[in-house]
Each structure stands twice: as structure tokens, then as C-alpha cells.
Design a protein around this motif. Structure first.
Motif, PDB file in Angstrom:
ATOM      1  N   UNK A 285      48.068  38.184  40.756  1.00 16.15           N
ATOM      2  CA  UNK A 285      48.792  38.913  39.732  1.00 16.15           C
ATOM      3  C   UNK A 285      47.835  39.760  38.923  1.00 16.15           C
ATOM      4  N   UNK A 286      46.656  39.217  38.642  1.00 15.21           N
ATOM      5  CA  UNK A 286      45.751  39.883  37.728  1.00 15.21           C
ATOM      6  C   UNK A 286      44.886  40.941  38.406  1.00 15.21           C
TER       7      UNK A 286
ATOM      8  N   UNK B 261      45.107  43.037  41.328  1.00 13.05           N
ATOM      9  CA  UNK B 261      45.468  44.370  41.828  1.00 13.05           C
ATOM     10  C   UNK B 261      46.053  45.282  40.769  1.00 13.05           C
ATOM     11  N   UNK B 262      45.829  45.019  39.508  1.00 15.57           N
ATOM     12  CA  UNK B 262      46.561  45.734  38.483  1.00 15.57           C
ATOM     13  C   UNK B 262      46.401  47.237  38.559  1.00 15.57           C
TER      14      UNK B 262
ATOM     15  N   UNK C  50      45.174  49.019  41.067  1.00 13.85           N
ATOM     16  CA  UNK C  50      45.378  49.635  42.382  1.00 13.85           C
ATOM     17  C   UNK C  50      46.852  49.900  42.580  1.00 13.85           C
ATOM     18  N   UNK C  51      47.118  50.835  43.464  1.00 16.52           N
ATOM     19  CA  UNK C  51      48.508  51.234  43.674  1.00 16.52           C
ATOM     20  C   UNK C  51      49.208  50.235  44.571  1.00 16.52           C
ATOM     21  N   UNK C  52      50.479  50.385  44.681  1.00 20.11           N
ATOM     22  CA  UNK C  52      51.278  49.401  45.402  1.00 20.11           C
ATOM     23  C   UNK C  52      50.833  49.299  46.858  1.00 20.11           C
TER      24      UNK C  52
END
Lengths: 139, 182
Positions: free
Chosen positions: B52-53, B55-56, B58-60
Motif C-alpha cells: 500500500x505504501x 507504489x504511491x 508510481x502510476x497504476x
């Protein structure tokens, strides 16, 4: 300033939903529920289009006569939906993006809390106070 | 960021403590599996929070391979300060992640000494991988194997496999969402 803020889990049930004028709560719940369809549509459209980059911020989902609804999806498919008063035209895209970023940060903090089980309703007071700061003040 | 060695000490103590509490010294399959499951469960929760923390910004992620690359690069660097050494796939949902000098094993030996003890030290990491994958939308079964310390391999099998193996047991059935996986 938002009128209603909702956090929806991957399986499309609400983890957190709060609206400011307490009496019309059901109407906002319904609006958030209908906006989920639009979110799904946008996400699948992004998947098919050959865009180089996918953004997390989805933008304006749909406008009604009184309100505008904005959406945001995280990498773990948790959706944030925000309903904003239409009459407040001073709100720009940047501000909405920054509000979603704050929401995402607070949600990540909730997730990292060892006492929180993923999938439960969010009951963190810190999250509550962050959302309160984003809602309009109604006396 | 705190020193990497703090996590290594904590992890060593976790394994030692769980093994010491094992009430029956007879190493039948039962007792050992409990401790491994507990370790793996702990790793699972940690993995969920990390996915959760991290890939904040980075894009989807567009597809499974992006998720795996994220695991091998960002997640591994965040936890062990190095990247995964190799990633192989059979393009049918199975991935093999190989780490040639796994930081939690590197202090033990380099060779075949302590080979039987090594799997205990991999259970927590298997949990981290499984937790991160589950947050990012991929249900999987993660197992690990050691051929010679300190190299180890992690096998990720995606899809709806029943969780029956040693490492990976103990997850509650999770309601599946309708519709295709994004």
C-alpha cells in the motif's frame, strides 16, 4: 471543500463514508454508489487504451445539478470518491488532486497500523480528523 | 531509515522465539507447520501494508508483469537494500524469483552447512511476497527453496490454487470479487 468523502474497498463495499449535512446522508450514499459504475468504466477504458501512463487520479466522474463527483483509484484498487458542491467554483483541479493525495497518505497510514485488519471499516481518529479538515464547515 | 541490521536481528529473534515455544520436541509435520504458518502470516500483514505504501508515486500497474517487476525492484530494495537477482516465468502464471545472496541467510554460511535450518528463515519473506501480491490484486501461493546458502528461490504460483502446502497455510477464505481481475 468536500461535501461527502467515501473510501470504497476493492470488492466495492464502503470502508468509510462520511457526509457533512447529516440529514441527506442517504442521498450521498446513493450518489457514491452510482459513481462506482463510472469508476469501473474509466478503469477498464484506461486498460484498453494504449496510453503510456496510467494515472491514479480519475478526474470528474459525473456532474449533477448541485454537485460534482470526483474519483481516484489506488494501485490496490481501493477507490476514493469525493462529492463537491457545484456552487463552489473556486475549486481547481490541483486542489482536488491535493485533497486526494492527502486522503491516499492517510489511508496508507491506516493500512500500516497493526491494529487495523484490512477489510474492516476505518475507525481511526486520525483519519477522521483529516477528513474533517477537508469538509466544508457547517454550523 | 533505520539500519538494515535491526530488521535482521528482529527476524532472527522471531524465528528463534517461535521455535523455542514449540511444545512438542518431536518434529512431526504438525508442530513445525504451526510456527511456519505464524511466521508467514506475520509476513503477510507486513506485505499488505508495504504494497500500500510503496507504489504511491508510481502510476497504476498495467499488468501482472509490472507487479512482479515492482516486487523484484522496489519491494526488495525497501526491505533488503538490494534487488532481486533474477525473475523467470513460464508465462502461465508461475514465476521464479531468485536471490543469489539473500541477506537473511548470508550470515549463516555459504554452502551446504545448515541447509535444514534455512527454510525457517524464509517463511516470513514468503509472507511478505504473498501479502504484497494480494493487496495488488493477485492471489498466489508462495513457496521457497534453498539449494545452497545463501542463494534461495521463491516460487509464485498465481491463480486460484487451494492453499495446501506448508508455507502459505492459515489464510482465511476471502470473498472473491465479481468480474475480471483488473
Amino acid at each position: 471543500m468536500a461535501v461527502c468523502v467515501a473510501v470504497i474497498a476493492k470488492e466495492n463495499y464502503p470502508l468509510y463514508i462520511r457526509s457533512v449535512p447529516m440529514e441527506n446522508e442517504l442521498k450521498f450514499h446513493y450518489m457514491v454508489h452510482t459513481s462506482l459504475d463510472v469508476v469501473d468504466e474509466k478503469v477498464s477504458a484506461m486498460g484498453k487504451a494504449l496510453v503510456d501512463q496510467r494515472e491514479l487520479y480519475l478526474g470528474l466522474l459525473y456532474p449533477t445539478e448541485d454537485y460534482k463527483v470526483y474519483g481516484y483509484v489506488t494501485n490496490s484498487k481501493v477507490k476514493f470518491v469525493m462529492v463537491v458542491d457545484s456552487s463552489n467554483t473556486a475549486l481547481r483541479d490541483n486542489e482536488i488532486r491535493s485533497m486526494f493525495r492527502k486522503l491516499h497518505n492517510s489511508y496508507t497510514d491506516v493500512m500500516c497500523n497493526p491494529f487495523y485488519n484490512p477489510g474492516d471499516r476505518i475507525q481511526s481518529r486520525a483519519f477522521d480528523s483529516m477528513v474533517t479538515s477537508m469538509m466544508i464547515q457547517v454550523c | 531509515m533505520a539500519d538494515a541490521v535491526l530488521f535482521e536481528f528482529l527476524h532472527t529473534e522471531m524465528v528463534a522465539e517461535l521455535w523455542a515455544q514449540d511444545p512438542d520436541p518431536d518434529p512431526g509435520p504438525g508442530g513445525q507447520k504451526m510456527s511456519l504458518s505464524v511466521l508467514e502470516g506475520m509476513g503477510f500483514r507486513v506485505g499488505q501494508a508495504m504494497a500500500e505504501r510503496l507504489p504511491r508515486e508510481t502510476l497504476a500497474f498495467r499488468e501482472e508483469l509490472d507487479v512482479l517487476k515492482f516486487l523484484c525492484k522496489d519491494l526488495w530494495v525497501a526491505v533488503f537494500q538490494k534487488q532481486m537477482d533474477s525473475l523467470r516465468t513460464n508465462h502461465q502464471g508461475t514465476y521464479v524469483l531468485q536471490d543469489n545472496s539473500f541477506p537473511l541467510l548470508i550470515r549463516m554460511s555459504s554452502g551446504l552447512q545448515y541447509l535444514e535450518e534455512a527454510p525457517k528463515f524464509l517463511a516470513f519473506t514468503c509472507g511478505i511476497l504473498r501479502g504484497a501480491l494480494s493487496t495488488l490484486g493477485i492471489k498466489s501461493l508462495v513457496t521457497a527453496s534453498v539449494a545452497a546458502l545463501p542463494a534461495c528461490e521463491y516460487f509464485l504460483e498465481g491463480g486460484l490454487l487451494p492453499f495446501l502446502s506448508v508455507v502459505g497455510a492459515g489464510e482465511l477464505p476471502f470473498p472473491f470479487s465479481r468480474g475480471p481481475r483488473h
